[in-house]
Design an enzyme around this catalytic site. Structure first.
Site, PDB file in Angstrom:
ATOM      1  N   SER B 151       0.789  -1.249  -0.051  1.00  0.00           N
ATOM      2  CA  SER B 151       0.152  -0.125  -0.152  1.00  0.00           C
ATOM      3  C   SER B 151       0.943   1.149  -0.150  1.00  0.00           C
ATOM      4  O   SER B 151       1.981   1.433  -0.799  1.00  0.00           O
ATOM      5  CB  SER B 151      -0.957  -0.043   1.209  1.00  0.00           C
ATOM      6  OG  SER B 151      -1.695   0.956   1.116  1.00  0.00           O
ATOM      7  N   ASP B 318      -8.847  -6.351  -4.772  1.00  0.00           N
ATOM      8  CA  ASP B 318      -8.420  -4.825  -4.335  1.00  0.00           C
ATOM      9  C   ASP B 318      -8.955  -3.877  -5.078  1.00  0.00           C
ATOM     10  O   ASP B 318      -8.433  -3.703  -6.138  1.00  0.00           O
ATOM     11  CB  ASP B 318      -6.805  -4.879  -3.998  1.00  0.00           C
ATOM     12  CG  ASP B 318      -6.353  -3.524  -3.528  1.00  0.00           C
ATOM     13  OD1 ASP B 318      -7.093  -2.734  -3.280  1.00  0.00           O
ATOM     14  OD2 ASP B 318      -5.032  -3.493  -3.220  1.00  0.00           O
ATOM     15  N   HIS B 351      -8.211  -4.917  -0.240  1.00  0.00           N
ATOM     16  CA  HIS B 351      -6.816  -4.436  -0.321  1.00  0.00           C
ATOM     17  C   HIS B 351      -6.107  -5.108   1.058  1.00  0.00           C
ATOM     18  O   HIS B 351      -4.980  -5.182   1.258  1.00  0.00           O
ATOM     19  CB  HIS B 351      -6.781  -2.717  -0.185  1.00  0.00           C
ATOM     20  CG  HIS B 351      -5.708  -1.982   0.009  1.00  0.00           C
ATOM     21  ND1 HIS B 351      -4.673  -2.217  -0.939  1.00  0.00           N
ATOM     22  CD2 HIS B 351      -5.161  -1.163   1.086  1.00  0.00           C
ATOM     23  CE1 HIS B 351      -3.708  -1.198  -0.579  1.00  0.00           C
ATOM     24  NE2 HIS B 351      -3.884  -0.918   0.710  1.00  0.00           N
TER      25      HIS B 351
END
Lengths: 378, 378
Positions: B151, B318, B351
């Site tokens: 991320s 995601d 995610h």
């Protein structure tokens, strides 16, 4: 194609209390109504248009002296338009609990003499449909040629076919779903928390304090806007465009155009939308779930609608109520051998597409209403 | 597979101001650092792990007397784990501006003698990478065997390869993106507005008022959580499950389990996370855009990284940083004939998958770090 021109809303007073799904009742109430076109002699050409969160009875036309006051579905409803007011008598009803003139949380609770606020009875899609049915009674209309709605309005259109099937010829359900997903409920809940935790909400009785929970409404609207637009259309419209050529390096100032757009939408909305209405309407969305009382079997829920013809429309980039959700509706209808046409429109605009003038989408609705009109003429 | 066991963070003091991308400088500052495993004789086995929004230097292990204090990537980092601390010397650094011990907005601004608050300098991914480089200097490490992040941490890993390419052997970038989309920025902006418009924010100087803008932090966290989970996993985990068997018909009480979950997550987060840190970190996400100074040409941005080997990992569900965003990175690398392995993991968790122990995902990282370890042994 012309507009329906200047229109005038009417207020209908209902003295008989409306029994609600929650067990409560709504005492005597007013509903705002607009109609376009002419009701034919045998009253067989009526089409009811059901509205979503930020809309009302004002479906088409403008108000005299207010050039920018077009109805929310003016591109669809009018003389020569897909829902042709030369052929149909079109009815818009502002639902109770809304904030556009019909009785709602900002009006006086007869039991207390003060605004209802958070004590306004919780409304469901089914309650709205029942209130709309009383409007038809008042207008002397026994049966609708069609009921039409998009998004939450589509849920009302579906509910009509389950609750008053004998009063509906066709159902046109656009960009809708048989219930909300966990993610849909989650977005509603965040918006509600933003409103409820705004210190100016005062437990829903902010009217007495002369304030409005604008912070919460702004955040709620910003969240809503993100879910109405597709990722791609937001990217195409705003991308990473900056407001200024150089970065300001600020956490609080606007750097990106998308921020400016969202803040503007939030500010505008918070000027006119009622916070209690926002809570009520998002809850009505959460609660809608016709399969629930059939153990989750949506096909079983649609059994009463066997004589109605359906048109279901979805948009490929709608991630709020995706095509997969519309296909659930279509499958439940097909399982019942109910007549259904399904159009999945390849449109880039996300959920908002149902309000826009996409030629393929409007072509489907035009063909649908031309067919319905031919059925009436017979 | 064992844990790294009890760990002890260390505070590193940096007296030389850190020049920032904004033009400002961060005066003398502290960084919290943890390391796991043993640095080998030629200091060639170091792996830097970069953290995302709600994480820190505490990557693995537990603190003595706190059984539940596992590091945020404990399932990945440890003896015999995919990032094997029997082979690698793993480093976690809490970035400046964060709220887990390194110098941040809640600490004293030497110019005023009061907490920095909203005046803490705006940080970028590049600034964090430079701060991390100084940590390596302090530890006597010239070159990393690998830099790893997921991320926002993945953005830092990528930035390392552009900013200090001679100091990086391999880059492992998981569930990340070459920049934020308009929709990503939009979610950040709503969260920031919720915080900034909370009356307890006091323009970012709430410390002096003895309050915390918890309402805003709660809403921010709830929004975040929705975007971390996939629609499907939220549906599988919560669906339309009710808290009680019967509906309460309330706009303010909890009806659905998903509401309860989100409120709990929001409440918990608002107890410990700093509001100014939230603004700073989301802004760093917004600003990251290595292609920007190359006219939007991401391949041109990666020219300096030509001698580094990359592993890029994405997750099918995601929707925050979708596989398409990872493929943009892969394409830019391939365009430069840079060595890159790409794994698109079919995982249901959205995610959040990058923090979970998916066997295929961990298999990819295990194979990657085994290969890197063999390269060191030579």
């Amino acid at each position: 194609m012309a507009s329906v021109g200047h229109v005038t809303p009417q207020t209908l007073r209902f003295d008989a209390p409306l029994p609600l799904r929650s067990g409560a009742t709504l005492p005597a109430y007013d509903l705002m109504v607009e109609t376009y076109g002419t009701l034919n002699a045998d009253k067989s050409n009526a089409v009811l248009v059901c509205h979503a969160l930020n809309a009302s009875h004002h479906v088409a036309g403008t108000y005299e002296g207010q050039d920018k006051s077009e109805g929310w579905w003016d591109n669809l409803v009018g003389p020569g338009k897909p829902l042709d007011t030369n052929r149909f008598f079109v009815i818009g009803v502002n639902n109770p609990g809304s904030c556009f003139g019909s009785t709602g949380p900002m009006h006086t609770n007869p039991a207390t003499g003060t605004p209802w606020g958070a004590d306004f009875p919780v409304m469901t899609v089914e309650d709205w449909v029942d209130a709309q049915a009383r409007v038809l009674d008042r207008l002397g209309i026994q049966r609708l040629a069609a009921v039409l709605g998009g998004s939450l309005g589509g849920m009302q259109a579906l509910s009509w076919t389950l609750r008053h099937p004998q009063r509906v010829g066709e159902c046109v359900a656009v960009a809708t779903a048989p219930n909300l997903s966990a993610q849909n409920i989650a977005f509603n809940e965040v918006a509600r928390r933003a409103i409820i935790t705004d210190p100016d909400f005062h437990g829903g009785h902010f009217y007495a304090h002369g304030v409005v929970p604008k912070r919460g409404l702004r955040v709620a609207r910003m969240i809503g806007h993100i879910t109405y637009l597709s990722d791609d259309s937001m990217e195409a419209k705003f991308g990473r465009s900056m407001r200024e050529a150089e970065l300001a390096y600020s956490t609080q100032d606007i750097e990106f155009q998308i921020e400016s757009y969202l803040r503007y939408q939030g500010d505008k909305f918070s000027e006119y939308f009622d916070a209690n209405t926002y809570l009520l309407i998002t809850r009505a969305l959460d609660y809608f779930d016709p399969a629930r009382e059939h153990g989750g079997d949506l096909a079983a829920a649609f059994v009463p609608a066997s004589d109605i013809r359906f048109t279901v429309v979805s948009f490929t980039t709608d991630w709020r109520f995706s095509p997969a959700r519309s296909r659930e509706i279509v499958k439940a209808l097909v399982d019942n051998r109910i007549a259904v046409s399904y159009a999945e429109i390849d449109a880039p605009h996300g959920h908002d597409a149902f309000l826009l003038e996409d030629p393929r989408y409007h072509g489907v609705l035009r063909a649908t209403f031309e067919r319905i009109a031919r059925g009436i003429a017979k």
